[in-house]
Design a protein around this motif. Structure first.
Motif, PDB file in Angstrom:
ATOM      1  N   MET A   1       0.840  -1.196   0.000  1.00 50.54           N
ATOM      2  CA  MET A   1       0.000   0.000   0.000  1.00 50.54           C
ATOM      3  C   MET A   1       0.875   1.246   0.000  1.00 50.54           C
ATOM      4  N   VAL A   2       1.965   1.221   0.763  1.00 52.01           N
ATOM      5  CA  VAL A   2       2.872   2.370   0.807  1.00 52.01           C
ATOM      6  C   VAL A   2       3.457   2.618  -0.579  1.00 52.01           C
TER       7      VAL A   2
ATOM      8  N   ARG B   1      -7.892   3.041   9.584  1.00 57.72           N
ATOM      9  CA  ARG B   1      -7.075   4.038  10.273  1.00 57.72           C
ATOM     10  C   ARG B   1      -5.624   3.972   9.797  1.00 57.72           C
ATOM     11  N   ARG B   2      -5.103   2.740   9.668  1.00 58.06           N
ATOM     12  CA  ARG B   2      -3.709   2.577   9.262  1.00 58.06           C
ATOM     13  C   ARG B   2      -3.478   3.190   7.888  1.00 58.06           C
TER      14      ARG B   2
ATOM     15  N   LEU C   1      -1.214   6.423   6.900  1.00 65.06           N
ATOM     16  CA  LEU C   1      -0.112   6.325   5.946  1.00 65.06           C
ATOM     17  C   LEU C   1      -0.302   7.280   4.775  1.00 65.06           C
ATOM     18  N   ALA C   2      -1.519   7.359   4.266  1.00 62.64           N
ATOM     19  CA  ALA C   2      -1.785   8.260   3.140  1.00 62.64           C
ATOM     20  C   ALA C   2      -1.481   9.705   3.529  1.00 62.64           C
TER      21      ALA C   2
ATOM     22  N   PHE D   1     -11.405  10.536  13.989  1.00 65.23           N
ATOM     23  CA  PHE D   1     -10.046  10.014  13.841  1.00 65.23           C
ATOM     24  C   PHE D   1      -9.211  10.920  12.943  1.00 65.23           C
ATOM     25  N   ALA D   2      -9.795  11.383  11.839  1.00 62.24           N
ATOM     26  CA  ALA D   2      -9.060  12.212  10.878  1.00 62.24           C
ATOM     27  C   ALA D   2      -8.526  13.480  11.532  1.00 62.24           C
ATOM     28  N   GLU D   3      -9.329  14.091  12.383  1.00 63.04           N
ATOM     29  CA  GLU D   3      -8.880  15.314  13.054  1.00 63.04           C
ATOM     30  C   GLU D   3      -7.695  15.042  13.964  1.00 63.04           C
ATOM     31  N   GLN D   4      -7.651  13.851  14.565  1.00 60.18           N
ATOM     32  CA  GLN D   4      -6.545  13.499  15.448  1.00 60.18           C
ATOM     33  C   GLN D   4      -5.211  13.444  14.704  1.00 60.18           C
ATOM     34  N   ILE D   5      -5.237  12.962  13.468  1.00 58.81           N
ATOM     35  CA  ILE D   5      -3.977  12.786  12.734  1.00 58.81           C
ATOM     36  C   ILE D   5      -3.680  13.957  11.795  1.00 58.81           C
TER      37      ILE D   5
END
Length: 641
Positions: free
Chosen positions: A130-131, A155-156, A160-161, A196-200
């Motif tokens: 995926m990376v 989430r992973r 990574l994206a 979750f998106a806001e956290q990262i």
């Protein structure tokens, strides 16, 4: 099986005349290109979605369609005529397991834009793939099964994206037909993902309810099954999202040199892909890291000379002056060149089954630069599910961590947040040539900028001349009990009788002082050898013949030391003694302790020894006495001047 006439191939090679082909090619030549990936958890429908996009964009040839129909019958597709995932899942193993293993790239086009899409694996085991797919993408489609919601892999892959620099994200809530197109289900998943998106640090994303099975909200027409949704269809969004190169063009000019183009004595150009900014003839430039300056003379391409080139274009530049510039150098704006450093902080995604070895030398490839790099023990590992920073001694498969690394010479870079081309790198195992990790540089360490090499008047050549000898490193390696120290001591005695200036570094003696803080874990052994290599290098600079007696069990570390020493001055001596013979000797009683479990990580018992593949000298202590072995080694290293 009946075919939908509306989905006949958009072009048939046997029915096109030359004018039609030219018109078709001209129509598509000037379209913008969007690279995107599909990712998410296992069986979220990524391959099916891409197959649907290919089918609806009429990019399937008749033979492909016939094959798809036949394959769909074989796999026993239920409730639909075609299994679109089979267009993408090309590996036999994928079809048998019903999952995507490799990264599958497909091309399709609409009236507004061209697309290259990468179908990336959802299984955690293949996160490294995926990376790979995400490394060149402008946009990511994160698929979520409407029945399952946001999962760990969701989430992973999102983390990574975002980490890799993809700023355009689509949350495609798939299989809406299996939850009766329930609005509350969709909105609940979107709310969970947004938290979750806001956290990262993901500031924005586009959420679309879709069904790859039915085709809802994938093509331009809005689906009557979701009257409560008034946003764009997936293809509408992909056609209109602004993926501009303006950010790269707004930066200062920089072009990593990929190739020195010298077709004849009258032409010398430097070819590469412009990583940032714009360039014109007459612009002053600086070669980094050397710092030499010149002026752009011309911009040469296959279509002739250009008046200007911008980020994303591949060109050949000629300079007004004859300056030293080669592959790996960067031609940059004279007033604002990128930095050069040899110590960094970086985020690393580990992609190999064998864990990261802190202190081991890996090839680091950044753009057109390839250097040796050592990674220090990670500062922390990131739990992508909770975003906790976990203590870590190493990184295992699919782990993401932050660590410091150093290279054997300065490399030209920009922080990854500013430039993918000059901030993203891969790590390659020197023995297997396998890509083991990918990383993003954050910044150079301040100590790297403050520490400079101090020139001295007396050179290493002067030191060697005063001693009337050529410096050497005689690196004795072998199992414990093989006789390394005994033979090295005998060799030094013979060299002393020849009036040679020597110094013996013994493994046990060094651990009493210089390396007394190190244990016998694999990481500590690597650091032990690195330090000894640095000391040996300083001693050769002083003109000495250095003898070292260390088990040094790993080829990579012996190669690391070899790379430190000047060419032809490193002589690897393999003291070849079978394990059973070395264990029978057991002068120090170490094998007995290792066999009883009292001594952990002992080479030959519960820690491996990697024999040299091509040592300069090999001595067999079963066939030779110590005296014979010493005489043989001395004869092989002559002459000493």
């Amino acid at each position: 099986m009946a075919r939908d006439a509306s989905h006949e191939p958009a072009y048939k090679a046997d029915s096109l005349i030359a004018e039609d082909i030219d018109a078709y090619l001209e129509q598509h030549q000037n379209k913008g290109l969007l690279r995107f990936i599909t990712c998410g958890s296992v069986d979220d429908g990524k391959s099916t979605l891409i197959g649907r996009l290919l089918y609806d964009s009429k990019m399937i040839f008749e033979d492909q369609l016939a094959s798809l129909e036949a394959d769909s019958k074989k796999v026993g597709t239920q409730g639909q005529d075609l299994d679109f995932a089979l267009l993408v899942d090309g590996l036999a193993a994928e079809r048998e397991q019903g999952i995507t293993i490799d990264v599958a790239y497909r091309f399709f086009a609409t009236q507004k834009r061209k697309f290259i899409v990468a179908d990336t694996p959802g299984h955690e085991q293949y996160t490294r793939n995926m990376v790979t797919g995400a490394s060149t993408a402008d946009l990511a489609v994160i698929l979520v099964d409407a029945r399952k919601g946001v999962l760990v892999q969701t989430r992973r892959h999102s983390y990574l994206a975002h980490l890799i620099g993809i700023r355009h994200l689509v949350l495609a809530v798939n299989k809406m037909d299996l939850v009766d197109y329930d609005r509350e289900t969709f909105e609940s998943i979107v709310a969970d993902y947004r938290a979750f998106a806001e956290q990262i640090g993901i500031e924005d994303f586009t959420a679309i309810p879709i069904s790859g099975f039915k085709g809802d909200n994938i093509t331009a027409a809005p689906s009557p099954a979701t009257p409560w949704y008034d946003g764009p269809s997936l293809i509408d969004h992909l056609e209109t999202v602004e993926i501009a190169n303006t950010a790269a063009q707004a930066r200062s000019f920089a072009m990593p040199v990929q190739w020195v183009n010298r077709p004849n004595l009258d032409f010398r150009g430097f070819s590469g892909l412009i990583a940032g900014g714009t360039v014109k003839p007459g612009d002053p430039v600086r070669i980094v890291p050397s710092g030499k300056t010149s002026t752009i003379k011309s911009i040469v391409t296959f279509d002739g000379e250009w008046d200007e080139a911008v980020a994303g274009q591949s060109v050949t530049l000629t300079l007004e002056d004859e300056v030293d510039c080669s592959r790996g150098d960067v031609i940059a704006a004279a007033e604002d060149p990128p930095e050069a450093s040899d110590q960094f902080e970086a985020t690393i995604v580990w992609m190999n089954d064998e864990a990261l070895k802190p202190g081991r030398g890996y090839w680091l490839k950044l753009g057109t630069q390839t250097v040796t790099a050592t990674v220090q023990e990670p500062k922390y590992e990131i739990n992508v599910n909770t975003l906790e920073q976990l203590a870590a001694k190493s990184l295992t498969l699919n782990a993401i961590g932050v660590a410091e690394l150093r290279t054997d010479r300065p490399i030209v870079f920009e922080p990854y947040a500013d430039s993918r081309a000059l901030g993203g790198f891969i790590l390659i195992d020197k023995i297997t040539n396998a890509t083991v990790g990918a990383g993003m540089l954050h910044f150079s360490l301040r100590r790297a900028q403050n520490v400079h090499w101090q020139p001295t008047t007396i050179t290493r050549e002067d030191h060697a001349a005063m001693k009337n000898q050529r410096p050497r490193v005689l690196w004795f390696t072998g199992l414990s009990g093989s006789g390394k120290s005994t033979i090295a001591n005998a060799v030094e005695q013979k060299l002393n009788l020849m009036n040679r200036h020597t110094f013996l570094l013994d493994g046990d003696n060094v651990r009493h002082g210089l390396n007394r803080d190190l244990g016998f874990t694999e990481a500590d052994r690597i650091e032990n050898i690195r330090r000894v290599g640095e000391v040996a290098k300083l001693m050769t600079d002083a003109g000495l013949i250095v003898l070292t007696a260390f088990i040094s069990p790993f080829r990579a570390e012996r190669q690391m030391v070899r790379a430190m020493i000047d060419e032809c001055e490193f002589i690897e001596i393999f003291v070849d003694t079978p394990l059973e013979v070395a264990e029978a000797r057991d002068v120090k009683g170490l094998y007995k302790k290792a066999r009883s479990g009292q001594l952990k990580n002992f080479t030959g018992i519960d820690s491996p020894y990697e024999e040299p593949e091509a040592p300069e000298i090999r001595v067999n202590t079963v066939e030779m006495t110590v005296e014979e072995a010493a005489d043989y080694i001395v004869s092989r290293i002559l002459p000493l001047k």
